[in-house]
Design an enzyme around this catalytic site. Structure first.
Site, PDB file in Angstrom:
ATOM      1  N   THR A  64      70.688  87.239  48.007  1.00 26.50           N
ATOM      2  CA  THR A  64      71.934  87.255  47.236  1.00 26.50           C
ATOM      3  C   THR A  64      72.764  88.502  47.521  1.00 26.50           C
ATOM      4  O   THR A  64      73.990  88.480  47.403  1.00 26.50           O
ATOM      5  CB  THR A  64      71.587  87.157  45.730  1.00 26.50           C
ATOM      6  OG1 THR A  64      71.003  85.881  45.511  1.00 26.50           O
ATOM      7  CG2 THR A  64      72.798  87.304  44.848  1.00 26.50           C
ATOM      8  N   SER A  78      65.447  84.113  49.950  1.00 27.76           N
ATOM      9  CA  SER A  78      64.027  84.491  49.909  1.00 27.76           C
ATOM     10  C   SER A  78      63.145  83.380  49.378  1.00 27.76           C
ATOM     11  O   SER A  78      61.928  83.434  49.543  1.00 27.76           O
ATOM     12  CB  SER A  78      63.821  85.799  49.146  1.00 27.76           C
ATOM     13  OG  SER A  78      63.861  85.604  47.768  1.00 27.76           O
ATOM     14  N   THR A 121      65.983  88.135  45.843  1.00 28.41           N
ATOM     15  CA  THR A 121      65.162  88.610  44.719  1.00 28.41           C
ATOM     16  C   THR A 121      64.035  87.652  44.332  1.00 28.41           C
ATOM     17  O   THR A 121      63.097  88.057  43.662  1.00 28.41           O
ATOM     18  CB  THR A 121      66.029  88.892  43.473  1.00 28.41           C
ATOM     19  OG1 THR A 121      66.674  87.676  43.088  1.00 28.41           O
ATOM     20  CG2 THR A 121      67.046  89.969  43.750  1.00 28.41           C
ATOM     21  N   ASP A 122      64.144  86.376  44.760  1.00 28.16           N
ATOM     22  CA  ASP A 122      63.151  85.401  44.279  1.00 28.16           C
ATOM     23  C   ASP A 122      61.731  85.725  44.730  1.00 28.16           C
ATOM     24  O   ASP A 122      60.770  85.537  43.976  1.00 28.16           O
ATOM     25  CB  ASP A 122      63.519  83.983  44.735  1.00 28.16           C
ATOM     26  CG  ASP A 122      64.707  83.420  43.967  1.00 28.16           C
ATOM     27  OD1 ASP A 122      65.186  84.096  43.029  1.00 28.16           O
ATOM     28  OD2 ASP A 122      65.154  82.307  44.293  1.00 28.16           O
TER      29      ASP A 122
HETATM   30  C1  SIN Z   1      67.063  84.656  47.069  1.00 28.16           C
HETATM   31  O1  SIN Z   1      65.983  85.045  46.614  1.00 28.16           O
HETATM   32  O2  SIN Z   1      67.374  84.737  48.271  1.00 28.16           O
HETATM   33  C2  SIN Z   1      68.068  84.054  46.138  1.00 28.16           C
HETATM   34  C3  SIN Z   1      68.119  84.762  44.862  1.00 28.16           C
HETATM   35  C4  SIN Z   1      68.468  86.214  44.968  1.00 28.16           C
HETATM   36  O3  SIN Z   1      68.479  86.851  46.000  1.00 28.16           O
HETATM   37  O4  SIN Z   1      68.762  86.772  43.880  1.00 28.16           O
END
Ligand code: SIN
Length: 331
Positions: free
Chosen positions: A14, A61, A94-95
């Site tokens: 993200t 991710s 973040t995932d």
């Molecule tokens: C991801 O994990 O790529 C999508 C969500 C994020 O990065 O917050």
């Protein structure tokens, strides 16, 4: 004076995401912008640091697989071995950020700071948190006092150990914390404050695996039976992490099956599902007798990474249990 040199390694997420409008913060496409484009949104970065950018991956991710970690590991090691580089920053979705952070924490043996950073809002949003998070991550990576701490995660002004951190909210910019362990420090306006002295978990003597073993997580719930575990075994699982009820408990009816798995060549670990606290060895499971691993307060998805690394490096159950105990001792 020379600016500190930082290796910035992009993987997507993200922090590099783009939405249809600046007012949109949850409906967007991750990994839309290159890391170079993201760096360019924070002009102070190139003023403060001598920055080199590589981009081994560009994905959300939730699509990250252990195979991707091999490419990332290579990129990180190039920076680790470059004597000019003071610190390393990895941008990541973040995932699964906490999984990649755990992987690097336990597989890269270096005193250099390695800092993972992401964002909860896409780069195009009015409320984008990526630029400030990236600046904070670079501040920490350039900081001498960040050495000897293993892989760190910087999000929303807090510095966490890659081993203990987790994502706890689906959309808040304050989504990350380290339950039980607590944050290691804070960063604001290019100032770093630590709450603890440096400490580093014992990492594995890394050899890039040709293939990863299969390690699955079986999640418990009221009425759970053995179906998922049997399916994992049929699919070739060499390890199963049980995400159990309460103190890693399981229905009485399938304890015997679970206890029989190590003797069949499938490593098993008992962890707690969704809650924090140190799982204790209890007589009901006779863990040591059956070769069942336990990992104190580590959650199932992090224990899975320990099993992946251990099995990929030819470790047996007792050796992996000893490694887990050393990791927990290092805190
Ligand atoms: C991801 O994990 O790529 C999508 C969500 C994020 O990065 O917050």
């Amino acid at each position: 004076m020379k600016n500190p040199r930082l290796a910035l390694i992009g993987t997507g997420g993200t922090i590099a995401g783009a939405a249809s409008a600046a007012s949109v913060s949850t409906d967007y496409k991750p990994a839309s912008l290159s890391l170079v484009a993201v760096v360019d949104t924070v002009p102070e970065l190139r003023q403060r640091y001598d920055i080199e950018v590589t981009q081994p991956l560009q994905l959300a991710s939730y699509d990250v697989r252990p195979e991707h970690w091999l490419d990332l590991h290579k990129a990180v090691m190039l920076a680790v071995h470059n004597p000019e580089v003071n610190g390393i920053v990895v941008t990541h979705g973040t995932d699964t950020l906490e999984e990649t952070a755990t992987f690097l924490h336990l597989s890269v043996n270096t005193s250099k700071p390695i800092v993972l950073v992401g964002a909860m809002r896409p780069a195009t949003a009015y409320s984008a948190d990526g630029p400030a998070n990236l600046l904070d991550a670079c501040t920490v990576a350039a900081c001498d006092t960040a050495r000897e701490r293993g892989t760190l995660v910087v999000m929303n002004g807090r510095i966490h150990s890659g081993l203990w951190v987790g994502k706890r909210h689906v959309s808040s910019v304050d989504a990350f914390d380290s339950p039980l362990a607590g944050a290691l420090g804070e960063v604001a306006d290019q100032a770093v404050q630590w709450f603890r002295a440096p400490r580093r978990a014992p990492s594995i003597a890394w050899q890039a695996p040709v293939t990863w073993p299969r390690v699955d997580i079986a999640v418990a719930y009221a009425g759970v039976d053995e179906t998922a575990m049997r399916t994992f075994v049929s699919a070739g699982a060499q390890g199963i992490v049980y995400a159990g009820l309460g103190n890693a408990n399981m229905p009485s009816a399938y304890r015997t099956f679970f206890q029989s798995l190590p003797a069949q060549g499938v490593l098993v670990a008992r962890c707690a599902r969704f809650i924090t606290g140190s799982v204790s060895r209890t007589s009901a499971y006779a863990d040591a007798q059956h070769g069942i691993l336990t990992a104190g307060p580590l959650p199932p998805h992090k224990v899975r990474i320990i099993l992946l690394l251990g099995l990929a490096h030819g470790m047996d159950g007792p050796a992996i249990q000893r490694w887990i105990d050393q990791i927990l001792l290092a805190g």
